[in-house]
Motif scaffolding. Structure first.
Motif, mmCIF file in Angstrom:
data_model
loop_
_atom_site.group_PDB
_atom_site.id
_atom_site.type_symbol
_atom_site.label_atom_id
_atom_site.label_comp_id
_atom_site.label_asym_id
_atom_site.label_seq_id
_atom_site.Cartn_x
_atom_site.Cartn_y
_atom_site.Cartn_z
ATOM 1 N N PRO A 286 2.167 4.367 -1.283
ATOM 2 C CA PRO A 286 1.747 5.058 -2.501
ATOM 3 C C PRO A 286 2.898 5.452 -3.408
ATOM 4 O O PRO A 286 2.682 5.736 -4.579
ATOM 5 N N VAL A 287 4.111 5.500 -2.857
ATOM 6 C CA VAL A 287 5.253 5.933 -3.677
ATOM 7 C C VAL A 287 6.241 4.811 -3.934
ATOM 8 O O VAL A 287 7.369 5.045 -4.393
ATOM 9 N N ALA A 288 5.831 3.590 -3.659
ATOM 10 C CA ALA A 288 6.647 2.398 -3.945
ATOM 11 C C ALA A 288 8.025 2.470 -3.272
ATOM 12 O O ALA A 288 9.053 2.157 -3.882
ATOM 13 N N GLN B 122 -2.385 13.387 -1.708
ATOM 14 C CA GLN B 122 -3.440 12.454 -1.288
ATOM 15 C C GLN B 122 -3.764 12.572 0.199
ATOM 16 O O GLN B 122 -4.914 12.351 0.601
ATOM 17 N N TYR C 76 -5.493 -4.408 -13.276
ATOM 18 C CA TYR C 76 -4.848 -3.831 -12.089
ATOM 19 C C TYR C 76 -3.331 -4.048 -12.074
ATOM 20 O O TYR C 76 -2.557 -3.089 -11.943
ATOM 21 N N GLU C 77 -2.909 -5.295 -12.199
ATOM 22 C CA GLU C 77 -1.474 -5.558 -12.035
ATOM 23 C C GLU C 77 -0.656 -4.884 -13.140
ATOM 24 O O GLU C 77 0.465 -4.429 -12.899
ATOM 25 N N VAL D 36 0.801 -1.228 0.000
ATOM 26 C CA VAL D 36 0.000 0.000 0.000
ATOM 27 C C VAL D 36 0.834 1.279 0.000
ATOM 28 O O VAL D 36 0.279 2.375 -0.018
ATOM 29 N N TYR E 180 0.290 5.824 -8.632
ATOM 30 C CA TYR E 180 1.149 4.965 -7.815
ATOM 31 C C TYR E 180 2.604 5.279 -8.160
ATOM 32 O O TYR E 180 2.920 5.649 -9.282
ATOM 33 N N ALA E 181 3.460 5.122 -7.180
ATOM 34 C CA ALA E 181 4.915 5.188 -7.368
ATOM 35 C C ALA E 181 5.371 6.601 -7.730
ATOM 36 O O ALA E 181 4.924 7.559 -7.108
ATOM 37 N N LEU F 77 -6.678 0.080 0.308
ATOM 38 C CA LEU F 77 -5.616 1.099 0.303
ATOM 39 C C LEU F 77 -4.631 0.948 -0.857
ATOM 40 O O LEU F 77 -3.852 1.852 -1.128
ATOM 41 N N ASP F 78 -4.691 -0.185 -1.536
ATOM 42 C CA ASP F 78 -3.789 -0.366 -2.681
ATOM 43 C C ASP F 78 -4.438 0.082 -3.995
ATOM 44 O O ASP F 78 -3.905 -0.170 -5.069
ATOM 45 N N HIS G 152 -8.423 -8.549 -9.350
ATOM 46 C CA HIS G 152 -7.773 -8.066 -8.130
ATOM 47 C C HIS G 152 -8.757 -7.835 -6.982
ATOM 48 O O HIS G 152 -8.434 -8.124 -5.828
ATOM 49 N N CYS H 54 -0.071 10.548 -6.418
ATOM 50 C CA CYS H 54 -0.550 11.867 -5.994
ATOM 51 C C CYS H 54 0.167 12.332 -4.723
ATOM 52 O O CYS H 54 0.083 11.680 -3.683
ATOM 53 N N ALA H 55 0.840 13.491 -4.829
ATOM 54 C CA ALA H 55 1.571 14.013 -3.673
ATOM 55 C C ALA H 55 0.605 14.569 -2.629
ATOM 56 O O ALA H 55 0.931 14.633 -1.449
ATOM 57 N N ARG I 93 -7.518 13.236 1.699
ATOM 58 C CA ARG I 93 -8.126 12.394 2.743
ATOM 59 C C ARG I 93 -8.649 13.242 3.896
ATOM 60 O O ARG I 93 -9.748 13.022 4.403
ATOM 61 N N ARG J 45 -0.616 -1.033 -12.477
ATOM 62 C CA ARG J 45 0.278 -0.780 -11.335
ATOM 63 C C ARG J 45 1.745 -0.921 -11.748
ATOM 64 O O ARG J 45 2.585 -0.071 -11.419
#
Lengths: 63, 398
Positions: A55-57, B347, B50-51, A53, B339-340, B332-333, B318, B344-345, B351, B54
């Protein structure tokens, strides 16, 4: 099992510690810290879930 | 295009009005066709599982952002060099200027203030009994919060939402619909340029910090404008769409409402599920730097590829029963925030905003119902509502 935490990449989103507080915590600068050098067998699934989970790996489970 | 005779091809038009109105059947068809599919309707490939999505988001070396993340060359050109359209290491320097402000430990100090603003807003609309949850609930909070954090003058803030909306639309087809948005887009470019000036931004604000980073020699002067643009675009209509989607679920599902009211600790999990099932950003584009094997399908070097976050989040490979809103799923995934590298900086801020608003709504009302049909806002890239008319029964009066 070991987890590699890229502390440069960590931005302190904290999702790992929400999902697996037994494995991950955030230090005073909100950067991830591993609680175990070697993840105990009973926490392996949690460690994987916590890494997933990020978010930035920034977390990688090592085989 | 004769790159591969066996390449899976689809005739689906992901930007057709009926597909944008309800894209999920088209996504399912694409997921079931192949891991990577070439479209006949636009010169792009699309990844929908999904995979694969991602993995694509994580592999910036193969799926570069440095040629832009929009559909067309015309609209990629102006974004080049910005934080969305760079790869590491250039990207990381730019992002660090944003992420040090958006880090959750920094945001934690804002939580009480945002919660207070959210509660005041909710109190105001609930007192009226009926209201539009898009224009009167979901829109005001992110705009006010983000504008204050950036340090923007009050004058001109009315441009933020339509401007962000038009800017994200420019990531899609350059067709007559985008032409119709062009005056707003051009006007917003002018506005963003006018506030790219340390003398108009509040001292100590996020906006001012961008120019401080230039002064400190951390980032090149020419990146300040594009970085400010990221703040001015990223957290507006996207956040609004997510909040409205969550609110809609509450209005349409009394059982969900009752569950959350009885156990507010599920509000956070419910927000992740709302993001998963109605992902505001449908997807951004990348360009392949080499032939890439996507689960057995080779996407040739030099291809433009849509990474479909919204499809990935509905992938039955998934998520079990992916079209069902399950408040306890806590996914949460999900890939709603990407992602990565380009995850999103902001996020954490999204929330806080959403959890605050929904938390106040649950505290202040006993019942919530649709007062009319929700209106879909047609947009090629950000999926959201135009209107969500509600009636509520204030707490303790039911």
């Amino acid at each position: 099992m070991q987890v590699h935490a890229d502390r440069d990449r960590c931005e302190g989103h904290g999702l790992c510690a929400d999902v697996a507080p037994e494995v991950y915590e955030l230090d005073d600068d909100a950067v991830v810290v591993l609680r175990h050098d070697q993840v105990p067998a009973e926490l392996e699934r949690k460690a994987e879930a916590g890494a997933r989970v990020c978010p930035v790996a920034a977390l990688r489970v090592l085989p | 295009m004769t790159s591969s005779v066996s390449a899976p091809v689809s005739d689906v038009d992901l930007f057709a009005p009926d597909v944008l109105a309800d894209p999920y059947a088209a996504y399912r068809e694409l997921r079931d066709t192949a891991p990577a599919v070439r479209l006949s309707t636009y010169p792009i490939w699309v990844l929908t599982r999904y995979e694969d999505v991602r993995a694509g988001l994580a592999d910036w070396q193969s799926f570069t952002s440095a040629q832009g993340v929009a559909l067309t060359d015309e609209m990629n050109a102006p974004m080049l060099g910005g934080v969305l359209a760079t790869d590491p290491p250039e990207h990381d320097v730019l992002r660090s200027v944003l992420s040090e402000k958006l880090a959750p430990r920094v945001l934690a100090r804002l939580r009480a203030d945002i919660a207070q603003r959210a509660d005041a807003l909710v109190a105001q609309v609930v007192a009226r009994g009926s209201f539009d949850a898009v224009t009167e609930l979901a829109q005001p909070l992110p705009v006010d919060v983000v504008a204050d954090l950036i340090g923007l003058p009050l004058a001109g803030r009315e441009k933020l939402l339509p401007g962000a909306d038009a800017t994200f639309a420019s990531f899609g087809p350059l067709d007559e619909r985008m032409q119709a948005r062009m005056p707003v887009f051009m006007d917003y470019l002018g506005y963003m340029q006018s506030v790219s000036d340390p003398s108009v931004l509040a001292p100590g604000s996020w906006g001012a910090a961008v120019f401080d980073a230039v002064d400190a020699g951390r980032i090149p002067a020419e990146t300040a404008g594009p970085l400010l643009t990221a703040y001015l675009v990223a957290g507006m209509d996207t956040t609004v769409a997510a909040i409205a989607a969550y609110t809609r679920h509450l209005a349409e599902d009394p059982e969900l409402f009752a569950t959350l009211k009885a156990d507010p600790s599920l509000i956070a999990s419910g927000f992740e599920e709302a993001l998963r099932i109605e992902s505001p950003v449908l997807g951004f584009f990348r360009n392949t730097t080499r032939d890439v094997d996507v689960s057995g399908v080779v996407v040739p070097a030099g291809s433009r590829v849509l990474l479909s976050n919204a499809s990935a989040n509905r992938d039955e490979r998934h998520y079990a029963d992916p079209d069902r809103f399950d408040v306890r799923r806590n996914p949460l995934d999900h890939l709603a925030f990407g992602y990565a590298t380009h995850g999103c900086a902001g996020q954490g801020l999204a929330r806080i905003e959403a959890q605050s608003l929904i938390g106040s709504l649950l505290r202040r009302v006993d019942r919530i119902e649709l007062a009319g049909d929700p209106g879909r806002h047609e947009h090629p890239v950000v999926r959201g509502l135009e209107s969500l008319p509600l009636t509520v029964v204030p707490a303790g009066q039911g």
